[in-house]
Design an enzyme around this catalytic site. Structure first.
Site, PDB file in Angstrom:
ATOM      1  N   ASP A 106       0.819  -1.219   0.000  1.00 49.38           N
ATOM      2  CA  ASP A 106       0.000   0.000   0.000  1.00 49.38           C
ATOM      3  C   ASP A 106       0.851   1.266   0.000  1.00 49.38           C
ATOM      4  O   ASP A 106       0.576   2.213   0.736  1.00 49.38           O
ATOM      5  CB  ASP A 106      -0.929   0.028   1.212  1.00 49.38           C
ATOM      6  CG  ASP A 106      -1.854  -1.171   1.284  1.00 49.38           C
ATOM      7  OD1 ASP A 106      -1.917  -1.919   0.309  1.00 49.38           O
ATOM      8  OD2 ASP A 106      -2.499  -1.343   2.323  1.00 49.38           O
ATOM      9  N   ASP A 127       0.141  -4.531  -3.926  1.00 44.56           N
ATOM     10  CA  ASP A 127      -0.863  -3.492  -4.176  1.00 44.56           C
ATOM     11  C   ASP A 127      -0.281  -2.099  -3.921  1.00 44.56           C
ATOM     12  O   ASP A 127      -0.924  -1.248  -3.320  1.00 44.56           O
ATOM     13  CB  ASP A 127      -2.080  -3.696  -3.269  1.00 44.56           C
ATOM     14  CG  ASP A 127      -2.762  -5.040  -3.484  1.00 44.56           C
ATOM     15  OD1 ASP A 127      -2.547  -5.652  -4.542  1.00 44.56           O
ATOM     16  OD2 ASP A 127      -3.497  -5.475  -2.586  1.00 44.56           O
TER      17      ASP A 127
END
Length: 279
Positions: A106, A127
């Protein structure tokens, strides 16, 4: 993906020119705010305090000039909602030049709004570029890494959250370098909502890219709605022979509308930025 990573940080290699204007009329003279950890004459010593100084409903261009250094996680948003990741962008009309975002999971929460990244460096493992932003990444390095002492496992570069067929959002990578460290492979992206959209064009892809390239995540059976595109790329990771069979193809005007700056700037707001900022 929603957990905050305490080891993530926001690093500036050069100077970040980053501009905020919530109004459609930003004709007032622009304001320069200087952030430095070593210069006593600077306005602020943290990026977040500089961002927080911008008033709600701001109607002038704000140039936040940040000296080289390593800074705490930051949040650029309208209004405040949840905690920051390494960096959280939740505002319209934001430009980032010559800056770096480093983390593992993230790293860059590129959320609501139109955003332009040029000559940037973005590093992470899972991600690490995610959200539902309408964003163009140009001439930037996207680097897959689980960290210096991290596990040698596979990961994912993008996780887009486009929610409907009428949603204009999407991540577009143009003339970028997608590479990484040895020890693991990375998917180019996975769907974090039913209409996720990621387009990679005219870029270099190293062998860090997994052969299948993409994942529908929990949207198996709905791949027709997911827009994952690779066009005109090169490098050992650009071989599409083993990609998922539902990857989309775009060409001509259909592709150009995403690669052109008008994808994020139909009204010409980038050309109206104060020229003295970037000289």
């Amino acid at each position: 993906m929603k957990s905050f990573q305490s080891f993530a940080f926001f690093s500036i290699f050069l100077v970040l020119a980053f501009v905020i204007c919530e109004s459609q009329d930003c004709s007032k003279p622009f304001k320069i705010i200087v952030v430095s950890q070593s210069n006593s004459s600077s306005n602020f010593t943290t990026i977040q305090s500089a961002i927080d100084s911008v008033p709600t409903g701001n109607s002038q261009w704000i140039h936040i000039q940040i000296s080289s250094g390593v800074y705490s996680p930051v949040m650029l948003e309208v209004p405040s909602i949840i905690q920051a990741r390494a960096a959280w962008i939740y505002a319209d009309k934001c430009v980032f030049y010559d800056c770096a975002f480093l983390g593992v999971q993230d790293t860059l929460n590129d959320d609501w709004g139109r955003h332009y990244y040029k000559n940037c460096y973005i590093q992470g493992g899972i991600d690490f570029i995610y959200g539902d932003g309408q964003s163009l990444f140009e001439a930037s390095t996207i680097f897959f890494s689980m960290g210096k002492n991290g596990p040698k496992i596979d990961g994912v570069i993008t996780a887009h959250e486009r929610k409907s067929p009428n949603d204009p959002s999407g991540f577009v990578f143009k003339n970028c370098n997608i590479s990484g460290t040895a020890g693991g492979k990375a998917e180019l992206g996975r769907a974090m909502d039913a209409y996720a959209r990621v387009i990679i064009a005219d870029s270099y892809l190293s062998d860090v890219v997994k052969p299948e390239g993409w994942s529908p995540r929990t949207f198996v059976g709905h791949e027709a709605n997911i827009v994952f595109v690779e066009e005109g790329n090169r490098g050992p990771g650009a071989d599409k022979s083993k990609r998922v069979n539902w990857m989309k193809h775009l060409s001509g005007s259909e592709l150009d509308k995403f690669l052109n700056i008008s994808y994020i700037d139909q009204e010409g707001w980038i050309s109206e930025l104060p020229k003295t900022i970037f000289i």
